[in-house]
Design a protein around this motif. Sequence first.
Motif, short mmCIF file in Angstrom:
data_model
loop_
_atom_site.label_atom_id
_atom_site.label_comp_id
_atom_site.label_asym_id
_atom_site.label_seq_id
_atom_site.Cartn_x
_atom_site.Cartn_y
_atom_site.Cartn_z
N CYS A 205 11.64 3.19 -2.12
CA CYS A 205 11.88 4.05 -3.41
C CYS A 205 13.51 3.73 -3.32
O CYS A 205 14.20 3.62 -4.68
CB CYS A 205 11.68 5.37 -3.35
N LEU B 297 9.51 1.40 -5.61
CA LEU B 297 8.52 2.36 -6.07
C LEU B 297 9.26 3.81 -6.37
O LEU B 297 10.51 3.95 -6.30
CB LEU B 297 7.96 2.75 -4.74
N VAL C 294 0.21 0.04 -3.07
CA VAL C 294 0.78 0.90 -4.04
C VAL C 294 0.68 0.12 -5.47
O VAL C 294 0.30 0.58 -6.31
CB VAL C 294 2.11 1.29 -3.99
N GLU D 11 8.26 8.23 -6.87
CA GLU D 11 7.55 9.14 -6.80
C GLU D 11 6.63 9.44 -8.33
O GLU D 11 7.61 9.53 -9.19
CB GLU D 11 8.27 10.50 -6.44
N VAL E 206 2.68 8.24 -5.69
CA VAL E 206 3.93 7.21 -5.73
C VAL E 206 3.09 6.06 -6.26
O VAL E 206 1.96 6.01 -6.55
CB VAL E 206 4.39 6.92 -4.39
N LEU F 168 8.02 4.26 2.42
CA LEU F 168 8.11 4.57 1.04
C LEU F 168 9.61 4.96 0.56
O LEU F 168 9.80 4.93 -0.51
CB LEU F 168 7.11 5.61 0.70
N GLN G 156 0.25 9.56 -0.36
CA GLN G 156 0.78 8.99 1.12
C GLN G 156 -0.55 9.10 1.69
O GLN G 156 -0.71 8.37 2.83
CB GLN G 156 1.85 10.15 1.42
#
Length: 398
Positions: free
Chosen positions: A79, A84, A49, A86, A101, A75, A57
């Motif tokens: 997050c 990370l 990422v 969205e 993401v 993920l 994804q």
Amino acid sequence: MKRNIDFPGGWIPDEEEACPARQEEDVSGMVRNGMELRRLNRNRIFRAVYESGRVSQQELAFRLGLSLPTIAQNLRILCEEGLLKEDGSFASTGGRPARGVSCIRDARLAVGLDVTRGHVSAVLTDLSGEIVRGIRRAVPFSDTEAYYRELGEIARKVIGETPPERLLGAGVSFPGILAAEGGIRSSHVLGLGARQEEDFTRFLPCRAMLCNDASAAGRAELWGREGENSAVYLSLSNSVGGAILLGGSLYEGENLRAAEFGHMTLVPDGLPCYCGKKGCLDAYCAAGILSNGYGGSLDAFFTALDRGEKAASSRWDAYLRSLAVAVNSLHMAFDCPVILGGYVGAYMVPYMERLRAMASALDTFGGDGSYLQPCLYRREASAVGAALLFIEPFMESI
Ligand SMILES: [Zn+2]
């Protein structure tokens, strides 16, 4: 931006969730248990990422060879940890649009301080090594409490309102040699003998670590290059030094004195070096060789050179001849890119072709000198590299 992908040979199977304690063999050939595999997968997902900027994804699953549920689970954790976020959605050719993401690059920050004889530079960098904030202050070095207090004050200024939990630490680069048992062995430039690390770092408002300035700059240069794991960094500043980076790691030598390229003998019985010997590379390629007589200013020297002034041209010719011998020797020894940095390196771009041709003429194997590269950072490479002392381990720990 270079990022290590831990497993260049392929992907790690993701069945470990069904059988967490099982010993598994991944494609790198190393046996790892389930818990470590899960962490490695999370790290690979984070790095993918991070490198992509913004990604879906589905793209991650395809690229990493992991299942969508594994991607989604990791993920979610990343997050929740605030690393990370969205980030919108990608247009779909049918069905639901894929959610994007992206990485929160300033989720963690680190400070890099670069101590020189006349200045202190301080940078606050994010996880990609980008400078979020920087300060450069003319503060002549002195081995006094007042000076070290000022270092602490400069660090606090660059840290600003950063919450402590987001600050990883402060790296301090200095022009000198570290002692194998910790602390400083000596610094000719700063006129220092042995010192404790604590002497330098006691007023810094976070945990801190010392490093050699050229090693730090080399680390920053390699970090900034896509797909390169090994390089020799030649620092052409008030003294000549460097760094050897092999397979992504710094080679420091048995006495932490590796890459003291300035004291390779270039000319037997040649010009005197500040170290007391004769003919060292430093006596031919330190920045002062160019700037002396120009008020100590490299800018003034290169202006004179570009104007075609004869004295500057002949000085530059002699400088390049010495430099070509040095870089050819480094290339013969290490067979990898040679990066030209330091104060002179910052001016090298327009002269690279000429230097490459001169190095090529010395090359036993007939290469074209393309291994020679100018530095990416014109300034503050050492400060950024010092911050990376904290960024790199954090990135590996995710
Ligand atoms: Zn020397």
